[in-house]
Design a protein around this motif. Sequence first.
Motif, PDB file in Angstrom:
ATOM      1  N   SER A  58     -16.780   3.513  -9.901  1.00 35.05           N
ATOM      2  CA  SER A  58     -16.129   4.690  -9.202  1.00 35.05           C
ATOM      3  C   SER A  58     -17.697   5.590  -9.217  1.00 35.05           C
ATOM      4  N   GLU A  89      -4.001   4.731  -8.580  1.00 35.87           N
ATOM      5  CA  GLU A  89      -5.131   4.206  -7.980  1.00 35.87           C
ATOM      6  C   GLU A  89      -5.193   4.834  -6.601  1.00 35.87           C
ATOM      7  N   TRP A 107     -11.465   3.237  -4.793  1.00 36.86           N
ATOM      8  CA  TRP A 107     -11.541   2.078  -4.440  1.00 36.86           C
ATOM      9  C   TRP A 107     -12.130   1.868  -3.148  1.00 36.86           C
ATOM     10  N   ASP A 108     -12.121   2.813  -2.237  1.00 37.71           N
ATOM     11  CA  ASP A 108     -12.850   2.959  -0.885  1.00 37.71           C
ATOM     12  C   ASP A 108     -13.621   4.102  -0.459  1.00 37.71           C
ATOM     13  N   ALA A 125       1.023  -1.191   0.051  1.00 39.66           N
ATOM     14  CA  ALA A 125       0.025  -0.060  -0.096  1.00 39.66           C
ATOM     15  C   ALA A 125       0.867   1.140  -0.052  1.00 39.66           C
ATOM     16  N   SER A 142     -12.449   5.951   2.002  1.00 39.22           N
ATOM     17  CA  SER A 142     -11.758   6.946   2.353  1.00 39.22           C
ATOM     18  C   SER A 142     -11.386   7.808   1.347  1.00 39.22           C
ATOM     19  N   THR A 143     -11.451   7.525   0.131  1.00 43.43           N
ATOM     20  CA  THR A 143     -11.163   8.494  -1.289  1.00 43.43           C
ATOM     21  C   THR A 143     -12.314   9.034  -1.285  1.00 43.43           C
ATOM     22  N   PHE A 160      -6.930   4.889  -3.054  1.00 46.96           N
ATOM     23  CA  PHE A 160      -7.480   4.139  -1.712  1.00 46.96           C
ATOM     24  C   PHE A 160      -6.925   4.889  -0.602  1.00 46.96           C
ATOM     25  N   PHE A 161      -7.238   4.209   0.300  1.00 46.48           N
ATOM     26  CA  PHE A 161      -6.862   4.922   1.995  1.00 46.48           C
ATOM     27  C   PHE A 161      -5.429   5.507   2.002  1.00 46.48           C
ATOM     28  N   SER A 175      -5.345   8.322  -1.086  1.00 44.11           N
ATOM     29  CA  SER A 175      -5.998   9.507  -0.944  1.00 44.11           C
ATOM     30  C   SER A 175      -5.864  10.292   0.096  1.00 44.11           C
TER      31      SER A 175
END
Length: 510
Positions: free
Chosen positions: A495, A428, A464-465, A399, A467-468, A430-431, A434
Amino acid sequence: MVVSTAENKAPSPRQLQSVRATLRSPRRLKTEALAGLVVALALIPEAIAFSVIAGVDPRIGLFASFTMAVTISFVGGRPAMISAATGAVALVIAPLMRSHGLDHLIAAVILAGVFQILLAAAGVTRLMRFIPRSVMVGFVNALAILVFMAQLPELIGVPWLVYPLVAAGLVIVVGLPRITTVVPSPLVAIVVLTVVAVLAGLDVPTVNDKGQLPESLPGFFLPNVPLTWETFQVLAPFSLSMALVGLLESLMTAKLVDDITDTRSNKTRESWGQGVANIVTGFLGGMGGCAVIGQTMINVKGSGARSRVSTFLAGVFLLVLVVVLGDVVGLIPMAALVAVMIFVSAITFEWHSIAPRTLRRMPKSETAVMLITVGVVVATHNLAIGVGVGVLAAMAMFARRVAHFVTVERTVLEVNGENVATYTVDGELFFASSNDLYMQFEYALDAEPEISRVVVDLHASHLWDASTIAVLDAVTEKYRRHGREVQLLGLNSASVQMRERLAGKLNAGN
């Protein structure tokens, strides 16, 4: 005249696994039988030692090794892999034995088998794809170190004659294959050192010193525990831990054997097969178990076995040796078995993984994950904890590495007479990536009068999640406070769906 060479063609790796082909080939059958004999001899002292760890009579561990090996030879998914009583399982169930006794321990073994069948049905084997190569290498190296460390008690505080016997055994197991491979060198080492020790009357530790060998066959055992919810609450934590540790060790060992033999195994079948084997073992009064890496390496690497025949015969030979030939087996010097296990440790260790050339080429994060896995396994003597920590470390480093691949580029273009600040996001989201995204925008600069609009181009990104989504909400809100509306462009369908579902709903009070 054309002479067919089909008969002289070497069998494929998959053909070597065939039980029918093995039984039809005297040469292959001899290899499998001798491999099973060597494995059986190596299982005896370890089964006794694991019984001591679990706090049970040595017969409990020996019977477990017999029933696990024989049962898994029929129901397992990885031919030539050996299952027996193991230290990992012994460590898990030892506290239950101390607190509640043998009947609860046997009941826990049976329940663990049920859990393993349920986990197999739930598709737990699919999780194997998330174990990276660096963790696998760490797993193998840690097992090699543990196998070697397990021999140290047999080399400390013993008569000096033990050391030349161990050295002689190592010379035989390493040197004999360079002369002939007709008979497995570990078996030759055991026979030669036993004959020397007996004829010379050497006063060295023997298998007899490890504990009393059984004199009868295992019988049906029904644990005397109340069938209540309270009993289940006592057993379940130990049974679930045993099930998970056993499956992890077995599936990792199966993957290792797959690589060695260039064949594929049925991991789902191996998972429920381990469950069936533990249930059978429990009802025959055994302490349960799983795949054993050391004896599997003796079988596959040291002796060249490839089929279920060797696994079956290892169990049968074990029972015959301890019940019928117990007096003879008891004379085997521990030095002979120590020499064999040191040899197994050496051939199991992935030496190329610590070679200077490999370390220079390998990404530092991969090497770190391997070392973390080895360190945790060796420190805890628990493969499940070590592999779990290794996977978590690999995920964190992955990550972190991927997070740095996200780039944000700002350009100002004139569109229809307006100056538009466009941010192109590539990577990409993600947490991990982002979190830095929020700081990549020039909020105050874009609030100047010469900037009319703000556009965020996400064509080269994927959300992706949550958080983003929360970060994009925060970016939009901050621009709104500066009097600017933000237009998000280029989101793919997945998305868009995630943003429509979560946008504006992740702040407190929503």
